[in-house]
Design a protein around this motif. Structure first.
Motif, short mmCIF file in Angstrom:
data_model
loop_
_atom_site.label_atom_id
_atom_site.label_comp_id
_atom_site.label_asym_id
_atom_site.label_seq_id
_atom_site.Cartn_x
_atom_site.Cartn_y
_atom_site.Cartn_z
N ALA A 1 -24.09 -16.54 46.84
CA ALA A 1 -23.75 -17.34 48.02
C ALA A 1 -24.93 -18.18 48.49
N GLU A 2 -24.60 -19.35 49.01
CA GLU A 2 -25.62 -20.21 49.60
C GLU A 2 -25.77 -19.95 51.09
N ASN A 3 -24.72 -19.37 51.69
CA ASN A 3 -24.77 -19.10 53.13
C ASN A 3 -23.77 -18.00 53.48
N ALA A 4 -23.75 -17.67 54.77
CA ALA A 4 -22.87 -16.60 55.24
C ALA A 4 -21.40 -16.92 55.01
N TRP A 5 -21.05 -18.19 55.13
CA TRP A 5 -19.65 -18.58 55.00
C TRP A 5 -19.16 -18.37 53.58
N ASP A 6 -20.03 -18.62 52.59
CA ASP A 6 -19.69 -18.32 51.20
C ASP A 6 -19.46 -16.82 51.02
N ASP B 1 -30.54 -11.43 53.86
CA ASP B 1 -30.67 -10.71 55.13
C ASP B 1 -29.31 -10.24 55.63
N LEU B 2 -28.30 -11.07 55.46
CA LEU B 2 -26.96 -10.69 55.88
C LEU B 2 -26.43 -9.52 55.07
N ASP B 3 -26.77 -9.49 53.81
CA ASP B 3 -26.38 -8.36 52.97
C ASP B 3 -26.93 -7.07 53.56
N SER C 1 -21.52 -10.70 46.52
CA SER C 1 -21.44 -12.12 46.87
C SER C 1 -22.80 -12.67 47.33
N ALA C 2 -23.66 -11.82 47.86
CA ALA C 2 -24.98 -12.28 48.32
C ALA C 2 -25.81 -12.86 47.17
N VAL D 1 -15.66 -0.70 49.56
CA VAL D 1 -15.50 -1.83 48.64
C VAL D 1 -15.86 -3.15 49.31
N PHE D 2 -15.61 -3.28 50.61
CA PHE D 2 -16.00 -4.51 51.29
C PHE D 2 -17.52 -4.65 51.28
N ALA D 3 -18.23 -3.56 51.51
CA ALA D 3 -19.69 -3.61 51.45
C ALA D 3 -20.16 -4.01 50.06
#
Length: 168
Positions: A43-48, A115-117, A39-40, A31-33
């Motif tokens: 989101a505007e950035n990793a912190w979001d 990319d973080l996703d 959220s990706a 579920v976290f994934a």
């Protein structure tokens, strides 16, 4: 000394089992994934991404603790039921650590959300692959079957994450 006669407090396998090899942990990692993937999109950035995903996971964790406490309260009393619930549910939080680390490193480096996703999905599939490998190892499977089990576990986890993403 056989594996069964070794003290339970030693080794990587015990560490892994306590933190990641529980239904709550496996549910948590999946579920976290899914939360990160969802959220990706916004989101505007990793912190979001991190705030949204961790916040949502904490709400799910609290709900899991509540449900476990409620079902155990009549038998063990409120304090003991809550303690057991937190212990039982903690795997949900442990399981998010690898992907959370990816998000934090990506945030520091300014990595774009898309990319973080992908990177956090790789971390999640890595956790699931290790769990799958470990499960087949405990069954005494040969290395080929362990690797196939790891790949199958990770692939099924990815399918579930993508299915969750598709319905949100």
């Amino acid at each position: 000394m056989s594996e069964q006669s070794m003290p339970e407090h030693r080794g990587f396998r015990h560490w892994l089992d306590v933190r990641f090899r529980s239904p709550a942990a496996i549910y948590g990692v999946i579920v976290f994934a899914a939360f990160v993937t969802i959220s990706a999109d916004h989101a505007e950035n990793a912190w979001d991404m991190l705030g949204s995903s961790v916040g949502t996971l904490i709400v799910f964790f609290i709900a899991h603790v509540f449900a476990h406490t409620l079902t155990d309260h009549g038998e063990h009393g409120l304090g003991e039921a809550t303690r057991r619930a937190v212990q039982h549910s903690a795997g949900m939080l442990y399981a998010s650590i690898p992907a959370t680390i990816v998000l934090i490193i990506g945030g520091v480096q300014g990595t774009p959300p898309d990319d973080l996703d992908d990177l956090s999905l790789w971390a999640t599939m890595g956790v699931l692959a290790v769990l799958g490998y470990n499960a087949y190892a405990r069954r005494g499977a040969n290395v080929t079957m362990r690797l196939l089990g790891a790949a199958g576990t990770a692939a099924l986890g990815l399918f579930i994450v993508l299915l969750e993403y598709a319905i949100h």
